[in-house]
Write a protein that holds these residues in place. Structure first.
Motif, PDB file in Angstrom:
ATOM      1  N   CYS A 205       0.866  -1.178   0.000  1.00 38.58           N
ATOM      2  CA  CYS A 205       0.000   0.000   0.000  1.00 38.58           C
ATOM      3  C   CYS A 205       0.909   1.236   0.000  1.00 38.58           C
ATOM      4  O   CYS A 205       1.347   1.700   1.054  1.00 38.58           O
ATOM      5  CB  CYS A 205      -0.898  -0.028   1.234  1.00 38.58           C
ATOM      6  N   LEU A 259      24.095   2.062   1.314  1.00 35.06           N
ATOM      7  CA  LEU A 259      25.071   1.431   2.204  1.00 35.06           C
ATOM      8  C   LEU A 259      24.904  -0.080   2.054  1.00 35.06           C
ATOM      9  O   LEU A 259      23.779  -0.576   2.013  1.00 35.06           O
ATOM     10  CB  LEU A 259      24.812   1.842   3.653  1.00 35.06           C
ATOM     11  N   TYR A 366      23.653   5.875   9.266  1.00 35.12           N
ATOM     12  CA  TYR A 366      24.199   4.569   9.673  1.00 35.12           C
ATOM     13  C   TYR A 366      23.527   4.018  10.929  1.00 35.12           C
ATOM     14  O   TYR A 366      23.599   2.825  11.189  1.00 35.12           O
ATOM     15  CB  TYR A 366      25.677   4.692  10.027  1.00 35.12           C
TER      16      TYR A 366
HETATM   17  C1  LIG Z   1      23.608  -1.991   4.968  1.00 33.41           C
HETATM   18  C2  LIG Z   1      23.146  -1.230   6.167  1.00 33.41           C
HETATM   19  C3  LIG Z   1      23.722  -1.501   7.402  1.00 33.41           C
HETATM   20  C4  LIG Z   1      23.286  -0.820   8.531  1.00 33.41           C
HETATM   21  N1  LIG Z   1      23.775  -1.186   9.734  1.00 33.41           N
HETATM   22  C5  LIG Z   1      23.278  -0.621  10.867  1.00 33.41           C
HETATM   23  C6  LIG Z   1      23.682  -1.094  12.130  1.00 33.41           C
HETATM   24  O1  LIG Z   1      24.456  -2.049  12.250  1.00 33.41           O
HETATM   25  N2  LIG Z   1      23.176  -0.474  13.226  1.00 33.41           N
HETATM   26  C7  LIG Z   1      22.330   0.578  13.137  1.00 33.41           C
HETATM   27  O2  LIG Z   1      21.943   1.122  14.159  1.00 33.41           O
HETATM   28  N3  LIG Z   1      21.876   1.019  11.933  1.00 33.41           N
HETATM   29  C8  LIG Z   1      22.313   0.439  10.799  1.00 33.41           C
HETATM   30  N4  LIG Z   1      21.870   0.849   9.570  1.00 33.41           N
HETATM   31  C9  LIG Z   1      20.903   1.952   9.487  1.00 33.41           C
HETATM   32  C10 LIG Z   1      19.478   1.479   9.770  1.00 33.41           C
HETATM   33  O3  LIG Z   1      19.232   0.236   9.190  1.00 33.41           O
HETATM   34  C11 LIG Z   1      18.454   2.475   9.249  1.00 33.41           C
HETATM   35  O4  LIG Z   1      18.795   3.778   9.641  1.00 33.41           O
HETATM   36  C12 LIG Z   1      17.085   2.180   9.813  1.00 33.41           C
HETATM   37  O5  LIG Z   1      16.794   0.814   9.720  1.00 33.41           O
HETATM   38  C13 LIG Z   1      16.065   2.977   9.027  1.00 33.41           C
HETATM   39  O6  LIG Z   1      14.787   2.930   9.568  1.00 33.41           O
HETATM   40  P1  LIG Z   1      13.646   1.881   9.192  1.00 33.41           P
HETATM   41  O7  LIG Z   1      14.009   0.578   9.783  1.00 33.41           O
HETATM   42  O8  LIG Z   1      12.351   2.392   9.593  1.00 33.41           O
HETATM   43  O9  LIG Z   1      13.742   1.872   7.603  1.00 33.41           O
HETATM   44  P2  LIG Z   1      13.047   0.941   6.540  1.00 33.41           P
HETATM   45  O10 LIG Z   1      13.030  -0.467   6.999  1.00 33.41           O
HETATM   46  O11 LIG Z   1      13.704   1.245   5.237  1.00 33.41           O
HETATM   47  O12 LIG Z   1      11.551   1.453   6.552  1.00 33.41           O
HETATM   48  C14 LIG Z   1      11.003   2.457   5.729  1.00 33.41           C
HETATM   49  C15 LIG Z   1       9.853   1.839   4.967  1.00 33.41           C
HETATM   50  O13 LIG Z   1       9.117   2.854   4.300  1.00 33.41           O
HETATM   51  C16 LIG Z   1       8.578   2.268   3.142  1.00 33.41           C
HETATM   52  N5  LIG Z   1       8.147   3.340   2.231  1.00 33.41           N
HETATM   53  C17 LIG Z   1       8.929   4.216   1.556  1.00 33.41           C
HETATM   54  N6  LIG Z   1       8.158   5.057   0.824  1.00 33.41           N
HETATM   55  C18 LIG Z   1       6.868   4.689   1.069  1.00 33.41           C
HETATM   56  C19 LIG Z   1       5.623   5.158   0.583  1.00 33.41           C
HETATM   57  N7  LIG Z   1       5.532   6.202  -0.275  1.00 33.41           N
HETATM   58  N8  LIG Z   1       4.493   4.535   1.010  1.00 33.41           N
HETATM   59  C20 LIG Z   1       4.552   3.493   1.871  1.00 33.41           C
HETATM   60  N9  LIG Z   1       5.707   2.996   2.337  1.00 33.41           N
HETATM   61  C21 LIG Z   1       6.858   3.601   1.949  1.00 33.41           C
HETATM   62  C22 LIG Z   1       9.728   1.423   2.595  1.00 33.41           C
HETATM   63  O14 LIG Z   1       9.274   0.424   1.715  1.00 33.41           O
HETATM   64  C23 LIG Z   1      10.326   0.854   3.888  1.00 33.41           C
HETATM   65  O15 LIG Z   1       9.849  -0.438   4.197  1.00 33.41           O
HETATM   66  C24 LIG Z   1      22.284   0.198   8.413  1.00 33.41           C
HETATM   67  C25 LIG Z   1      21.718   0.470   7.179  1.00 33.41           C
HETATM   68  C26 LIG Z   1      22.126  -0.244   6.061  1.00 33.41           C
HETATM   69  C27 LIG Z   1      21.468   0.062   4.758  1.00 33.41           C
END
Ligand SMILES: Cc1cc2nc3c(=O)[nH]c(=O)nc-3n(C[C@H](O)[C@H](O)[C@H](O)COP(=O)(O)OP(=O)(O)OC[C@H]3O[C@@H](n4cnc5c(N)ncnc54)[C@H](O)[C@@H]3O)c2cc1C
Length: 418
Positions: A205, A259, A366
């Motif tokens: 969605c 990353l 990060y």
């Molecule tokens: C390779 C890598 C290694 C990392 N290692 C670490 C670590 O070891 N420790 C640490 O603390 N942090 C780490 N990070 C950073 C951390 O993972 C992220 O900062 C954090 O997870 C981001 O938040 P989130 O989990 O909500 O993001 P996400 O899981 O990306 O959630 C955002 C969601 O929004 C959804 N979305 C986007 N646009 C829309 C839209 N228009 N409508 C509906 N849904 C939408 C996406 O599909 C996604 O599922 C790392 C990042 C990466 C990429």
């Protein structure tokens, strides 16, 4: 259903039938009290705490793909609270405290492992800087130890301590309560916990636009139709600029970067803690399955592709080999990219937006995985009470206008430097 020893044994004896879904798959309702856009760690944690801590249960999390498909399921799983700057220290410690009780709290095994983190120092200057950081941590009630070279060698014998080591180990800052958490279990645990409190989690969605009344946001347009809401909260990690532009916010202080994360073949226990290589940007831990899970620098260009490029593969593996020479014969299994929004000072933004009804959570760079519980906690507080949580007081958007960055890395408010 709540998970318990009794339920596991009963189901096991019955051939593991009848477990049921971990969370429902509801159709979107026409309206909600709160819509959280983004089913990553931050969005799901926000919805969970909105329902659990603030009693706001008429909440939907809208996710354009599947839960765990974004950064929450792509990161290297490191959790820690070894921060130094006012504004960061106590916030990340809130997160660490929540990690400590998380599996019990949402009745799901997030596989939180307090195996510690060693930040290696390779020069006397770096050692002094880590000692300073450790003292700041301790003065904020956060655990920290400084170890010299021999103490590090005793605990992590696999590092290169030879005469020819290009970056000799000088010592380390250690936080024993730091460690790892199983990234997708964190997403699934929060999703299930939120669902149990009545939150609708709606996958596939995508939010494609916003509904307005005058200046205010009163809902969203989605690929599954219009949905109204009193409040709309953005937690879309690496896609904030794209979505915010649809709400008219075209000049956020963000850049989106790729990353990568790397996974080796499984091997016998080699590393029982998290190690970061202070002479470069390399970090490694070993998964329960035996793989080394590691990462390094950004790919260095702005992109929305969830895949990485080969020069960084070479760069990161070179660093890993310099640190732990015996990994040179290890086979790589997988690598992938995630898209992160990096703010100009490398610190997050948790705030109202200039548009009434729209709330913003972004800029995690990060460090966003470790922040998931704390971020969800303070963002839920902001949305529920329309008041900034004291531990998020420095994460306001206007710091980029007033010139008060929270610059943990000391790199200044410079694009790409964090
Ligand atoms: C390779 C890598 C290694 C990392 N290692 C670490 C670590 O070891 N420790 C640490 O603390 N942090 C780490 N990070 C950073 C951390 O993972 C992220 O900062 C954090 O997870 C981001 O938040 P989130 O989990 O909500 O993001 P996400 O899981 O990306 O959630 C955002 C969601 O929004 C959804 N979305 C986007 N646009 C829309 C839209 N228009 N409508 C509906 N849904 C939408 C996406 O599909 C996604 O599922 C790392 C990042 C990466 C990429």
């Amino acid at each position: 259903m709540r998970y318990s020893v009794a339920s596991v044994i009963t189901k096991a004896l019955g051939g593991n039938k009848g477990w049921g879904r971990a969370w429902r798959d509801p159709a979107p309702k026409p309206s909600y009290d709160v819509i959280v856009v983004g089913g990553g760690g931050h969005g799901l944690a926000t919805a969970y705490y909105l329902a659990k801590e603030h009693g706001i249960r008429n909440v939907a999390v809208l996710e354009k793909g599947y839960l765990g498909g974004g950064n929450v399921g792509r990161n290297t799983t490191i959790i820690r609270s070894n921060y130094m700057i006012d504004g960061n220290t106590r916030f990340y410690e809130l997160s660490m405290k929540l990690w400590e009780g998380l599996s019990h709290d949402f009745n799901y095994n997030a596989m939180v492992s307090h195996r510690g983190i060693f930040n290696l120092a390779h020069t006397p200057g770096q050692y002094d800087a880590f000692a300073y950081r450790g003292n700041v941590m301790r003065s904020n009630g956060i655990d920290a130890e400084i170890l010299d070279r021999e103490e590090v060698r005793k605990e992590i014998p696999v590092l290169d301590y030879s005469e020819k080591a290009r970056f000799p180990v000088y010592g380390a800052l250690v936080q024993r309560r730091a460690g790892t958490a199983r990234h997708d279990a964190v997403a699934w645990g929060y999703a299930r916990g939120a669902d149990m409190h009545g939150v609708d989690i709606i996958q596939n969605c995508e939010v494609t636009g916003f509904l307005r009344k005058g200046d205010s946001i009163i809902g969203v347009e989605t690929t599954r139709g219009e949905i109204r809401a009193k409040k709309v909260a953005m937690a879309v990690a690496g896609h904030t600029s794209v979505l915010a532009a649809k709400a008219g916010m075209t000049r956020l202080p963000l850049e989106s970067h790729v990353l990568q994360a790397f996974v080796s073949e499984s091997i016998k226990p080699l590393v029982d803690t998290v190690i970061t290589f202070g002479a470069g940007h390399f970090y490694v831990s070993q998964s329960d399955k035996g793989s080394l899970v590691f990462g390094g620098d950004l790919d260095g260009y702005n992109s929305y592709a969830q895949r990485g490029n080969l020069p960084i593969v070479e760069h990161v593996i070179t660093e890993g080999k310099a640190l732990i020479p015996c990994t040179s014969r290890l086979r790589m299994l997988r690598h992938w990219g995630g898209v992160m929004d990096m703010s100009m000072d490398g610190s997050p933004i948790i705030d109202f937006t200039p548009t009434p009804g729209l709330y913003l959570n972004t800029g995690w760079c990060y460090g966003g995985f470790k922040a998931v519980p704390g971020s969800g906690w303070v963002f839920a507080h902001l949305i529920a009470k329309d008041e900034t949580h004291p531990l998020a007081a420095k994460f306001r958007l206007d710091r980029f206008r007033t010139g008060r960055p929270i610059d943990e890395k000391g790199a200044g408010p410079v694009p790409g430097h964090h």
